[in-house]
Enzyme design. Structure first.
Site, PDB file in Angstrom:
ATOM      1  N   THR A   3     -15.956   1.805   3.439  1.00 24.00           N
ATOM      2  CA  THR A   3     -14.505   1.846   3.551  1.00 24.00           C
ATOM      3  C   THR A   3     -14.038   3.297   3.545  1.00 24.00           C
ATOM      4  O   THR A   3     -14.797   4.204   3.187  1.00 24.00           O
ATOM      5  CB  THR A   3     -13.816   1.109   2.385  1.00 24.00           C
ATOM      6  OG1 THR A   3     -13.975   1.885   1.191  1.00 24.00           O
ATOM      7  CG2 THR A   3     -14.384  -0.285   2.180  1.00 24.00           C
ATOM      8  N   ASN A  12      -6.276  -5.203  -5.299  1.00 22.63           N
ATOM      9  CA  ASN A  12      -7.382  -4.416  -4.776  1.00 22.63           C
ATOM     10  C   ASN A  12      -7.116  -2.916  -4.723  1.00 22.63           C
ATOM     11  O   ASN A  12      -8.044  -2.121  -4.613  1.00 22.63           O
ATOM     12  CB  ASN A  12      -7.700  -4.935  -3.357  1.00 22.63           C
ATOM     13  CG  ASN A  12      -8.581  -4.004  -2.574  1.00 22.63           C
ATOM     14  OD1 ASN A  12      -9.777  -3.924  -2.811  1.00 22.63           O
ATOM     15  ND2 ASN A  12      -7.975  -3.279  -1.637  1.00 22.63           N
ATOM     16  N   ASP A  41       0.878  -1.162   0.000  1.00 27.05           N
ATOM     17  CA  ASP A  41       0.000   0.000   0.000  1.00 27.05           C
ATOM     18  C   ASP A  41       0.918   1.215   0.000  1.00 27.05           C
ATOM     19  O   ASP A  41       2.090   1.118   0.382  1.00 27.05           O
ATOM     20  CB  ASP A  41      -0.881   0.012   1.255  1.00 27.05           C
ATOM     21  CG  ASP A  41      -2.143   0.858   1.083  1.00 27.05           C
ATOM     22  OD1 ASP A  41      -2.006   2.086   0.856  1.00 27.05           O
ATOM     23  OD2 ASP A  41      -3.251   0.314   1.180  1.00 27.05           O
ATOM     24  N   ASP A  67       3.823   2.712  -4.595  1.00 23.14           N
ATOM     25  CA  ASP A  67       2.760   3.028  -5.545  1.00 23.14           C
ATOM     26  C   ASP A  67       2.590   1.865  -6.519  1.00 23.14           C
ATOM     27  O   ASP A  67       3.508   1.541  -7.278  1.00 23.14           O
ATOM     28  CB  ASP A  67       3.136   4.310  -6.292  1.00 23.14           C
ATOM     29  CG  ASP A  67       2.118   4.730  -7.337  1.00 23.14           C
ATOM     30  OD1 ASP A  67       1.114   4.023  -7.518  1.00 23.14           O
ATOM     31  OD2 ASP A  67       2.346   5.775  -7.969  1.00 23.14           O
ATOM     32  N   TYR A 119     -12.987   6.834 -12.939  1.00 20.80           N
ATOM     33  CA  TYR A 119     -13.214   5.662 -12.081  1.00 20.80           C
ATOM     34  C   TYR A 119     -13.935   4.560 -12.846  1.00 20.80           C
ATOM     35  O   TYR A 119     -13.495   3.407 -12.870  1.00 20.80           O
ATOM     36  CB  TYR A 119     -14.023   6.072 -10.851  1.00 20.80           C
ATOM     37  CG  TYR A 119     -14.177   4.962  -9.836  1.00 20.80           C
ATOM     38  CD1 TYR A 119     -13.143   4.666  -8.951  1.00 20.80           C
ATOM     39  CD2 TYR A 119     -15.351   4.206  -9.760  1.00 20.80           C
ATOM     40  CE1 TYR A 119     -13.261   3.649  -8.027  1.00 20.80           C
ATOM     41  CE2 TYR A 119     -15.483   3.190  -8.832  1.00 20.80           C
ATOM     42  CZ  TYR A 119     -14.446   2.919  -7.960  1.00 20.80           C
ATOM     43  OH  TYR A 119     -14.571   1.891  -7.043  1.00 20.80           O
TER      44      TYR A 119
END
Length: 256
Positions: free
Chosen positions: A184, A84, A40, A61, A149
């Site tokens: 989340t 993910n 992460d 990254d 997105y």
């Protein structure tokens, strides 16, 4: 029927410091995983992380090939991958979206999955196969999100299908999950949600999530990260041994 059991298995999870990624790490560890590789860009998110198995954390990254050169050093014997990592869209119409933001979203949401599949599948080919799940979105199947997105999530869903066809002869299964609303921290990065919390909910985030979950969703609620992690865990597991190239829509009926 085979139970969901990852005893002796090694798994990679990207975007593992919070949300669905962290829930997947817990799910795998609690079901016997021998080792986890977690990555992460939020180093602080790993603080205090406690899992029931050994794990490595690698900060970086996912859209950077150099980061994957480092991650690849830990992938020997890889059995599973959860790709993910992702960021929210800009929330702007096409005519107003600037190029830099488009590229930023593509780098994390699309390049990151490509690079993850590239390295994970290579590692799995060198062992005895394995399975991977990529996180898409209901925005991949319904035109509801900003273009950066929605387009990236549609692309990774289709990438999973292509990867499944390529990986099949090597015993590698690849599927995608397409969640709807999930509670989340990604919501807290969007201007619209933050504004709604402050202006309509008097700062009550939990109430805002509850209200958002009621909008257009037959089940009337958002999913939890743990619920999505369980579905990802199923797709990774031997219980799903003949499932590959699928896109599991888990949206509480939002896309009906």
């Amino acid at each position: 029927m085979t139970d969901i059991d990852f005893a002796g298995r090694t798994a990679l999870v990207t975007g593992a410091a919070s949300g669905i990624g962290a829930a997947c790490a817990r799910f795998l560890a609690d079901r016997g995983a021998a080792r986890l590789i977690l990555t992460d860009w939020d180093a602080r998110g790993f603080d205090g992380l406690e899992l029931a198995c050994p794990f490595n954390t690698i900060v970086g990254d996912v859209g950077d090939p150099d980061h994957w050169s480092t991650v690849a050093e830990h992938l020997e014997g890889l059995d599973h991958a959860v790709l993910n990592a992702g960021i929210a869209g800009a929330g702007k119409p096409i005519a107003e979206l600037d190029w830099a933001r488009w590229k930023r979203t593509c780098s994390t949401n699309l390049d990151g999955v490509f690079l993850g599949l590239k390295h994970a599948m290579d590692a799995m080919r060198q062992s005895s196969g394995g399975s991977a799940v990529v996180t898409a979105s209901v925005a991949a199947v319904r035109g509801i999100a900003s273009v950066d997105y929605g387009a990236t999530k549609a692309a990774v869903a289709h990438m999973a299908r292509i990867a499944a066809r390529e990986g099949g002869p090597d015993g590698i299964r690849v599927n995608a999950i397409a969640p709807g609303g999930v509670d989340t921290p990604i919501w807290d990065t969007t201007e619209g949600f933050r504004s709604f919390v402050e202006s309509k909910m008097e700062g009550d985030r939990a109430r805002a999530i509850e209200e958002f979950g009621k909008i257009g969703t037959p089940l009337g609620r958002f999913a939890t990260a743990d619920e999505i992690a369980g579905q990802i865990g199923f797709l990774l597991s031997d219980m799903a041994s003949t499932i590959t190239g699928a896109v599991l829509v888990s949206d509480g009926g939002f896309s009906i």
